[in-house]
Design a protein around this motif. Structure first.
Motif, PDB file in Angstrom:
ATOM      1  N   VAL A   4       7.795   5.666   0.760  1.00 23.70           N
ATOM      2  CA  VAL A   4       7.917   4.404   0.035  1.00 23.70           C
ATOM      3  C   VAL A   4       6.700   4.253  -0.864  1.00 23.70           C
ATOM      4  CG1 VAL A   4       8.140   1.911   0.239  1.00 23.70           C
ATOM      5  CG2 VAL A   4       9.164   3.398   1.980  1.00 23.70           C
ATOM      6  N   PRO A   5       6.878   4.167  -2.186  1.00 23.59           N
ATOM      7  CA  PRO A   5       5.726   4.039  -3.086  1.00 23.59           C
ATOM      8  C   PRO A   5       5.059   2.680  -2.963  1.00 23.59           C
ATOM      9  CG  PRO A   5       7.769   3.825  -4.308  1.00 23.59           C
ATOM     10  CD  PRO A   5       8.151   4.216  -2.908  1.00 23.59           C
TER      11      PRO A   5
ATOM     12  N   SER B 284       1.667  -3.320  -9.361  1.00 23.85           N
ATOM     13  CA  SER B 284       3.081  -3.113  -9.660  1.00 23.85           C
ATOM     14  C   SER B 284       3.488  -1.662  -9.464  1.00 23.85           C
ATOM     15  CB  SER B 284       3.382  -3.533 -11.099  1.00 23.85           C
ATOM     16  OG  SER B 284       4.700  -3.164 -11.470  1.00 23.85           O
ATOM     17  N   VAL B 285       4.652  -1.451  -8.868  1.00 22.62           N
ATOM     18  CA  VAL B 285       5.161  -0.100  -8.657  1.00 22.62           C
ATOM     19  C   VAL B 285       5.609   0.523  -9.971  1.00 22.62           C
ATOM     20  CG1 VAL B 285       7.567  -0.760  -8.258  1.00 22.62           C
ATOM     21  CG2 VAL B 285       6.658   1.286  -7.150  1.00 22.62           C
ATOM     22  N   ARG B 286       5.821  -0.302 -11.004  1.00 20.99           N
ATOM     23  CA  ARG B 286       6.332   0.206 -12.277  1.00 20.99           C
ATOM     24  C   ARG B 286       5.221   0.355 -13.319  1.00 20.99           C
ATOM     25  NH1 ARG B 286       9.826  -3.075  -9.764  1.00 20.99           N
ATOM     26  NH2 ARG B 286      11.948  -2.300  -9.440  1.00 20.99           N
ATOM     27  N   SER B 287       4.465  -0.722 -13.575  1.00 19.98           N
ATOM     28  CA  SER B 287       3.455  -0.680 -14.631  1.00 19.98           C
ATOM     29  C   SER B 287       2.075  -0.344 -14.121  1.00 19.98           C
ATOM     30  CB  SER B 287       3.407  -2.033 -15.347  1.00 19.98           C
ATOM     31  OG  SER B 287       2.902  -3.040 -14.477  1.00 19.98           O
TER      32      SER B 287
ATOM     33  N   SER C 197       0.808  -1.225   0.000  1.00 22.58           N
ATOM     34  CA  SER C 197       0.000   0.000   0.000  1.00 22.58           C
ATOM     35  C   SER C 197       0.839   1.272   0.000  1.00 22.58           C
ATOM     36  CB  SER C 197      -0.934   0.001   1.220  1.00 22.58           C
ATOM     37  OG  SER C 197      -0.177  -0.042   2.429  1.00 22.58           O
ATOM     38  N   GLY C 198       2.140   1.177   0.284  1.00 22.89           N
ATOM     39  CA  GLY C 198       2.977   2.367   0.394  1.00 22.89           C
ATOM     40  C   GLY C 198       2.936   2.915   1.803  1.00 22.89           C
ATOM     41  N   VAL C 199       4.009   3.572   2.204  1.00 26.20           N
ATOM     42  CA  VAL C 199       4.095   4.062   3.573  1.00 26.20           C
ATOM     43  C   VAL C 199       5.156   5.153   3.645  1.00 26.20           C
ATOM     44  CG1 VAL C 199       5.877   2.433   4.305  1.00 26.20           C
ATOM     45  CG2 VAL C 199       4.238   3.289   5.989  1.00 26.20           C
ATOM     46  N   GLU C 200       5.082   5.987   4.644  1.00 26.02           N
ATOM     47  CA  GLU C 200       6.123   6.982   4.920  1.00 26.02           C
ATOM     48  C   GLU C 200       6.799   6.607   6.231  1.00 26.02           C
ATOM     49  OE1 GLU C 200       6.771  11.848   5.231  1.00 26.02           O
ATOM     50  OE2 GLU C 200       4.913  10.996   4.447  1.00 26.02           O
ATOM     51  N   LYS C 201       8.111   6.437   6.192  1.00 23.88           N
ATOM     52  CA  LYS C 201       8.867   5.981   7.355  1.00 23.88           C
ATOM     53  C   LYS C 201       9.942   6.999   7.718  1.00 23.88           C
ATOM     54  CE  LYS C 201       7.697   1.489   8.181  1.00 23.88           C
ATOM     55  NZ  LYS C 201       7.528   0.830   9.481  1.00 23.88           N
ATOM     56  N   ARG C 202      10.160   7.129   9.020  1.00 20.19           N
ATOM     57  CA  ARG C 202      11.265   7.954   9.515  1.00 20.19           C
ATOM     58  C   ARG C 202      12.432   7.022   9.848  1.00 20.19           C
ATOM     59  NH1 ARG C 202      10.161  13.128  10.869  1.00 20.19           N
ATOM     60  NH2 ARG C 202      11.755  13.233  12.468  1.00 20.19           N
ATOM     61  N   ILE C 203      13.602   7.372   9.340  1.00 18.52           N
ATOM     62  CA  ILE C 203      14.779   6.555   9.589  1.00 18.52           C
ATOM     63  C   ILE C 203      15.891   7.428  10.182  1.00 18.52           C
ATOM     64  CG2 ILE C 203      14.230   4.955   7.718  1.00 18.52           C
ATOM     65  CD1 ILE C 203      16.373   6.340   6.036  1.00 18.52           C
ATOM     66  N   GLU C 204      16.785   6.787  10.893  1.00 23.08           N
ATOM     67  CA  GLU C 204      17.932   7.482  11.474  1.00 23.08           C
ATOM     68  C   GLU C 204      19.198   6.800  10.981  1.00 23.08           C
ATOM     69  OE1 GLU C 204      19.839   8.634  15.860  1.00 23.08           O
ATOM     70  OE2 GLU C 204      17.801   7.844  15.691  1.00 23.08           O
ATOM     71  N   ILE C 205      20.093   7.568  10.381  1.00 27.85           N
ATOM     72  CA  ILE C 205      21.298   6.989   9.787  1.00 27.85           C
ATOM     73  C   ILE C 205      22.541   7.703  10.308  1.00 27.85           C
ATOM     74  CG2 ILE C 205      20.155   6.228   7.671  1.00 27.85           C
ATOM     75  CD1 ILE C 205      21.351   8.715   6.312  1.00 27.85           C
TER      76      ILE C 205
END
Length: 374
Positions: free
Chosen positions: A214-215, A310-313, A129-137
């Motif tokens: 994330v798409p 599909s994320v592409r087509s 479904s796609g999501v928005e994530k917070r990351i720490e690098i």
């Protein structure tokens, strides 16, 4: 008595940096020892050209020379004397003519920062479904105290060894080889007063928090590029990129194959024999599949467009449901009695038509033993 540096290079006192460099190349080409083997006068003239260029190509040294002449450097040339050997000059002279046989022309200025990789784990539902994530690098960020210059007073001097090129080149016959300057480590500039925070590096270790979109439809192995979010470049060079690699966790029900999904659906022996309609899970909720009578274990039913988009087509895959006939357990006395009566009906040759696979197997075994004993 030393000649005037402008006279050595044959340029006027208001000559531009480009004019000075062009004059130096012309002079060095004419007097270089490789072109004049054994000629001491040519070697002396070459050294004179090199010394003049090292002063006039550096803004600070040139101003000092214009004010005080050779006296400004009686106790050593403020930013370091001429570099050892003839490596840098060979690069300046022959670089544009022959190039670098082992890897292209010499790079000028600091390189961009390094790219950074990060692995992001997602549930299947998030990937679909796609999501928005917070990351720490962890990363190298530009030092604020020196603006990434590495210098406490933000003043940099042209490296006297490579003359600001960042590379030194060595000529051996017709072969040209280059490497980062050992004096300035490829920066082309030196620091007299290193920053106390980053110790002259221009970068400091830091942890950075980012939000990553994330798409929908991504799968394990897909990468998301965040331009400019990698390590800061040395000496103010552009930063690298951040590559977020997706890794989808195993799912308790579904197994993904590209844009298709697979799952197992357990059914009772009575449902398989008599037929039934069963409800199965999908990413959009529940769906129904009709189980025909006499369905065998392992039969696969296809539900169109119930897979992953599909994320592409943007086309959508299918859901494949494999039914598995489950052996009943924890039987009551009544259930056991009924099954025993049911089993008793499978006797004689008439039983063969009720169990086609079993009959085929028995016939195969019988034929095998007959061949073995004949």
């Amino acid at each position: 008595m030393k000649r005037d540096y402008y006279e050595v290079l044959g340029v006027s006192r208001d000559a531009s940096e480009a004019d000075i460099k062009k004059a130096y190349r012309r002079c060095a080409m004419k007097y270089h020892p490789d072109r004049n083997p054994g000629d001491k006068a040519a070697e002396a003239a070459f050294k004179e050209c090199k010394e003049a260029y090292e002063v006039l190509s550096d803004g600070g040294k040139r101003r000092m020379y214009d004010q005080h002449g050779h006296a400004a450097f009686e106790h050593g040339m403020g930013g370091g004397g001429p570099g050892p050997g003839f490596g840098p000059d060979m690069g300046d002279i022959f670089g544009d003519i022959f190039g670098n046989i082992f890897g292209g022309g010499a790079g000028r200025g600091p390189r961009r920062g390094a790219d950074v990789g990060y692995v992001m784990e997602l549930d299947l539902e998030e990937a679909v479904s796609g999501v928005e994530k917070r990351i720490e690098i962890p990363t190298l960020a530009e030092c604020d105290d020196c603006d990434g210059t590495g210098s406490q007073d933000r003043k940099l001097e042209t490296c006297a060894t490579c003359l600001g090129r960042g590379q030194v080149r060595f000529q051996r016959g017709i072969f040209s080889m280059q490497q980062p300057c050992p004096h300035c480590h490829g920066r082309g500039q030196t620091i007299a007063n290193p920053c106390r925070t980053c110790h002259g590096n221009g970068r400091i270790e830091q942890r950075k928090v980012l939000s990553v979109k994330v798409p929908a439809g991504v799968d394990s192995g897909d990468r998301i590029r965040l331009a400019g979010e990698g390590e800061a470049g040395p000496a103010g060079a552009p930063p690298g990129d951040l590559y977020v690699e997706v890794r989808v966790r195993p799912h308790p029900i579904f197994e993904r194959d590209g844009d298709d999904l697979h799952c197992e659906v357990p059914i009772r022996i009575s449902q398989a024999a008599l037929g039934d309609t069963v409800r199965v899970p999908t990413l959009d909720g529940e769906a129904e599949i009709r189980i025909p009578a006499e369905t065998q274990s392992g039969k696969v039913f296809r539900l169109r467009d119930k897979g992953v988009r599909s994320v592409r087509s943007r086309a959508r895959g299918d859901l494949y449901c494999k039914v598995v006939v489950e052996t009943p357990v924890n039987l009551t006395a009544e259930q056991r009695e009924l099954l025993e009566k049911f089993e008793a009906t499978f006797v004689g040759e008439g039983a063969r038509r009720h169990s086609p696979k079993s009959s085929t197997f028995v016939d195969g075994v019988r034929g095998f033993w007959e061949r073995m004993t004949s």
